[in-house]
Scaffold this motif. Structure first.
Motif, PDB file in Angstrom:
ATOM      1  N   GLY A 152     -37.112  23.529 -13.355  1.00 24.21           N
ATOM      2  CA  GLY A 152     -36.466  24.376 -14.350  1.00 24.21           C
ATOM      3  C   GLY A 152     -34.990  24.616 -14.119  1.00 24.21           C
ATOM      4  N   LEU A 153     -34.364  23.818 -13.252  1.00 23.78           N
ATOM      5  CA  LEU A 153     -32.966  24.042 -12.911  1.00 23.78           C
ATOM      6  C   LEU A 153     -32.000  23.286 -13.816  1.00 23.78           C
ATOM      7  CD1 LEU A 153     -33.347  23.862  -9.038  1.00 23.78           C
ATOM      8  CD2 LEU A 153     -32.878  25.905 -10.403  1.00 23.78           C
ATOM      9  N   ILE A 154     -32.411  22.163 -14.362  1.00 21.68           N
ATOM     10  CA  ILE A 154     -31.576  21.371 -15.260  1.00 21.68           C
ATOM     11  C   ILE A 154     -32.445  20.832 -16.393  1.00 21.68           C
ATOM     12  CG2 ILE A 154     -29.948  20.661 -13.444  1.00 21.68           C
ATOM     13  CD1 ILE A 154     -31.374  17.883 -13.510  1.00 21.68           C
ATOM     14  N   LYS A 155     -31.793  20.265 -17.395  1.00 22.77           N
ATOM     15  CA  LYS A 155     -32.496  19.556 -18.457  1.00 22.77           C
ATOM     16  C   LYS A 155     -31.782  18.237 -18.706  1.00 22.77           C
ATOM     17  CE  LYS A 155     -34.356  20.069 -23.144  1.00 22.77           C
ATOM     18  NZ  LYS A 155     -34.432  20.941 -24.339  1.00 22.77           N
ATOM     19  N   LEU A 156     -32.552  17.148 -18.788  1.00 23.20           N
ATOM     20  CA  LEU A 156     -31.999  15.817 -18.999  1.00 23.20           C
ATOM     21  C   LEU A 156     -32.103  15.404 -20.463  1.00 23.20           C
ATOM     22  CD1 LEU A 156     -33.685  14.101 -15.917  1.00 23.20           C
ATOM     23  CD2 LEU A 156     -31.255  14.677 -16.118  1.00 23.20           C
ATOM     24  N   LYS A 157     -31.281  14.435 -20.849  1.00 24.59           N
ATOM     25  CA  LYS A 157     -31.375  13.868 -22.189  1.00 24.59           C
ATOM     26  C   LYS A 157     -32.786  13.348 -22.423  1.00 24.59           C
ATOM     27  CE  LYS A 157     -26.633  12.062 -22.317  1.00 24.59           C
ATOM     28  NZ  LYS A 157     -25.851  10.795 -22.310  1.00 24.59           N
ATOM     29  N   PRO A 158     -33.311  13.477 -23.619  1.00 19.71           N
ATOM     30  CA  PRO A 158     -34.627  12.894 -23.917  1.00 19.71           C
ATOM     31  C   PRO A 158     -34.609  11.386 -23.701  1.00 19.71           C
ATOM     32  CG  PRO A 158     -33.940  14.393 -25.670  1.00 19.71           C
ATOM     33  CD  PRO A 158     -32.751  14.215 -24.775  1.00 19.71           C
ATOM     34  N   GLY A 159     -35.679  10.873 -23.082  1.00 20.21           N
ATOM     35  CA  GLY A 159     -35.818   9.435 -22.910  1.00 20.21           C
ATOM     36  C   GLY A 159     -35.250   8.871 -21.634  1.00 20.21           C
ATOM     37  N   VAL A 160     -34.572   9.695 -20.824  1.00 20.48           N
ATOM     38  CA  VAL A 160     -34.079   9.191 -19.535  1.00 20.48           C
ATOM     39  C   VAL A 160     -34.902   9.788 -18.406  1.00 20.48           C
ATOM     40  CG1 VAL A 160     -31.728   8.889 -20.393  1.00 20.48           C
ATOM     41  CG2 VAL A 160     -32.348  11.012 -19.233  1.00 20.48           C
ATOM     42  N   GLY A 161     -34.920   9.066 -17.307  1.00 23.22           N
ATOM     43  CA  GLY A 161     -35.670   9.532 -16.143  1.00 23.22           C
ATOM     44  C   GLY A 161     -37.071   8.978 -16.067  1.00 23.22           C
ATOM     45  N   GLU A 162     -37.605   8.528 -17.199  1.00 16.51           N
ATOM     46  CA  GLU A 162     -38.956   7.973 -17.242  1.00 16.51           C
ATOM     47  C   GLU A 162     -38.912   6.571 -17.857  1.00 16.51           C
ATOM     48  OE1 GLU A 162     -41.445   9.430 -15.929  1.00 16.51           O
ATOM     49  OE2 GLU A 162     -41.043  11.578 -15.897  1.00 16.51           O
ATOM     50  N   ASN A 163     -40.035   5.872 -17.749  1.00 14.50           N
ATOM     51  CA  ASN A 163     -40.187   4.571 -18.410  1.00 14.50           C
ATOM     52  C   ASN A 163     -39.109   3.564 -18.012  1.00 14.50           C
ATOM     53  OD1 ASN A 163     -42.412   5.614 -19.888  1.00 14.50           O
ATOM     54  ND2 ASN A 163     -40.988   6.550 -21.337  1.00 14.50           N
ATOM     55  N   GLY A 164     -38.718   3.607 -16.752  1.00 17.70           N
ATOM     56  CA  GLY A 164     -37.787   2.606 -16.237  1.00 17.70           C
ATOM     57  C   GLY A 164     -36.328   2.877 -16.536  1.00 17.70           C
ATOM     58  N   VAL A 165     -36.002   3.995 -17.193  1.00 20.61           N
ATOM     59  CA  VAL A 165     -34.603   4.342 -17.480  1.00 20.61           C
ATOM     60  C   VAL A 165     -34.164   5.412 -16.486  1.00 20.61           C
ATOM     61  CG1 VAL A 165     -32.973   5.178 -19.206  1.00 20.61           C
ATOM     62  CG2 VAL A 165     -34.961   3.837 -19.918  1.00 20.61           C
ATOM     63  N   ASN A 166     -33.383   5.018 -15.474  1.00 14.94           N
ATOM     64  CA  ASN A 166     -32.963   5.957 -14.441  1.00 14.94           C
ATOM     65  C   ASN A 166     -31.939   6.944 -14.979  1.00 14.94           C
ATOM     66  OD1 ASN A 166     -34.559   4.988 -12.342  1.00 14.94           O
ATOM     67  ND2 ASN A 166     -33.073   3.418 -11.782  1.00 14.94           N
ATOM     68  N   ALA A 167     -32.137   8.218 -14.657  1.00 19.82           N
ATOM     69  CA  ALA A 167     -31.193   9.258 -15.033  1.00 19.82           C
ATOM     70  C   ALA A 167     -30.079   9.356 -13.996  1.00 19.82           C
ATOM     71  CB  ALA A 167     -31.918  10.596 -15.148  1.00 19.82           C
ATOM     72  N   THR A 168     -28.912   9.790 -14.433  1.00 26.64           N
ATOM     73  CA  THR A 168     -27.784  10.092 -13.555  1.00 26.64           C
ATOM     74  C   THR A 168     -27.310  11.505 -13.888  1.00 26.64           C
ATOM     75  OG1 THR A 168     -25.955   9.417 -14.998  1.00 26.64           O
ATOM     76  CG2 THR A 168     -27.115   7.656 -13.790  1.00 26.64           C
ATOM     77  N   PRO A 169     -26.453  12.093 -13.057  1.00 27.24           N
ATOM     78  CA  PRO A 169     -25.932  13.426 -13.390  1.00 27.24           C
ATOM     79  C   PRO A 169     -25.243  13.494 -14.748  1.00 27.24           C
ATOM     80  CG  PRO A 169     -25.536  12.960 -11.080  1.00 27.24           C
ATOM     81  CD  PRO A 169     -26.073  11.682 -11.683  1.00 27.24           C
ATOM     82  N   LEU A 170     -24.759  12.355 -15.249  1.00 29.49           N
ATOM     83  CA  LEU A 170     -24.129  12.334 -16.573  1.00 29.49           C
ATOM     84  C   LEU A 170     -25.134  12.574 -17.694  1.00 29.49           C
ATOM     85  CD1 LEU A 170     -21.707   9.297 -16.117  1.00 29.49           C
ATOM     86  CD2 LEU A 170     -21.142  11.741 -15.989  1.00 29.49           C
ATOM     87  N   ASP A 171     -26.428  12.443 -17.380  1.00 29.29           N
ATOM     88  CA  ASP A 171     -27.478  12.630 -18.384  1.00 29.29           C
ATOM     89  C   ASP A 171     -27.966  14.070 -18.466  1.00 29.29           C
ATOM     90  OD1 ASP A 171     -27.715   9.882 -19.255  1.00 29.29           O
ATOM     91  OD2 ASP A 171     -28.621   9.467 -17.298  1.00 29.29           O
ATOM     92  N   ILE A 172     -27.369  14.970 -17.700  1.00 30.32           N
ATOM     93  CA  ILE A 172     -27.758  16.380 -17.744  1.00 30.32           C
ATOM     94  C   ILE A 172     -27.157  17.027 -18.997  1.00 30.32           C
ATOM     95  CG2 ILE A 172     -27.570  18.623 -16.589  1.00 30.32           C
ATOM     96  CD1 ILE A 172     -27.415  17.091 -13.928  1.00 30.32           C
ATOM     97  N   ILE A 173     -28.017  17.624 -19.810  1.00 30.79           N
ATOM     98  CA  ILE A 173     -27.536  18.278 -21.037  1.00 30.79           C
ATOM     99  C   ILE A 173     -27.610  19.804 -20.942  1.00 30.79           C
ATOM    100  CG2 ILE A 173     -28.047  16.319 -22.538  1.00 30.79           C
ATOM    101  CD1 ILE A 173     -30.637  17.730 -23.375  1.00 30.79           C
TER     102      ILE A 173
END
Length: 271
Positions: A152-173
């Motif tokens: 519950g500390l951050i929220k990522l863009k929908p669709g990143v972080g799962e399904n082979g799409v790695n999230a980066t700090p730039l994806d934090i919304i």
């Protein structure tokens, strides 16, 4: 003539049956298999798995690999019957890149990622603007961001972080506490923990640094989540009796107790 032709057809069918039946029997009732594993802890675990499987009539020969590319290539080529070294996201990336027809058939162990801290006892105690260390490599950095999101500390863009799409700090919304993410080499994070409010640390590095998954974490991955390691076979073999026996042997109480006793939380059963 008709009678003679019939005899020839019967003979041909019988010959074909003799040629095919031993192969089918072997495929269905295989009693010896080769399993690819990675060097290290898997060797000790499979020593126990072998003993359990032997009591069920299955002989396991392990083939030890020191890299992560060869075990799937060897399995796809038919040089192995199964392997046990990877988590599901890695297998999915290999299937996408190389077209392997390989499927997971059972869970093995997890080396859970944790958010460790020597300064706070829960995520609720993290102050605004706190420095949080995360891994600077794509796979583990992605895991760290997903764990921070789960907490519950951050929220990522929908669709990143799962399904082979790695999230980066730039994806934090959304970052309501304005946490400052410090990207470091995974091996450096335990040494930097005193200078950070908290840090995402891989279990093997945490264990070597004397950190406890049970006592020193404020958030931990689900042991049965996407990053649990798996046993994999070719798709055509996933329902074979020997595959079921292999998974049953690994999921035995004897193997569970060995993992819990031997690794003291640095590896945990995912089954």
């Amino acid at each position: 003539m008709h009678f003679a032709a019939s005899i020839k057809r019967i003979a041909a069918v019988a010959a074909l049956a003799l040629a095919v039946t031993p192969h089918l029997a072997y495929a269905q009732d295989k009693t010896k298999i080769k399993v690819g594993i990675s060097v290290g802890s898997a060797e000790a675990i499979f020593d126990v798995v072998k003993k359990v499987a032997a009591r069920d009539g299955l002989e396991i020969q392990t083939v030890v690999f020191s890299d992560y590319l060869q075990p799937n290539a060897a399995l796809a080529a038919g040089d192995l019957d199964a392997n046990a070294f990877q988590h599901r996201p890695y297998l999915e990336s290999q299937i996408a890149a190389r077209g392997y027809k390989i499927v997971p058939v059972g869970l093995t162990i997890t080396a859970p990622l944790g958010i460790y801290s020597r300064k706070v006892k829960s995520v609720d105690q993290l102050p605004n603007g706190a420095n949080i260390g995360i891994q600077n490599d794509p796979s583990n950095g992605n895991r760290a961001l997903l764990l921070l999101q789960k907490a519950g500390l951050i929220k990522l863009k929908p669709g990143v972080g799962e399904n082979g799409v790695n999230a980066t700090p730039l994806d934090i919304i959304d970052n309501p506490r304005k946490l400052k993410l410090i990207e470091l080499d995974a091996a450096q994070l335990p040494r930097s923990l005193d200078d950070l409010a908290a840090a995402s640390i891989n279990n093997d590095y945490a264990y070597k640094a004397g950190l406890s998954l049970q006592k020193d974490t404020i958030a931990v991955e689900d042991p049965r989540g996407r990053y649990a390691n798996i046993i994999a076979t070719r798709a055509e073999d996933q329902d074979k009796p020997w595959a079921r026996k292999l998974v049953q042997a690994y999921h035995s109480e004897e193997v569970r107790k060995f993992i819990e006793t031997e690794f003291k939380g640095s590896l945990v059963p995912a089954f």
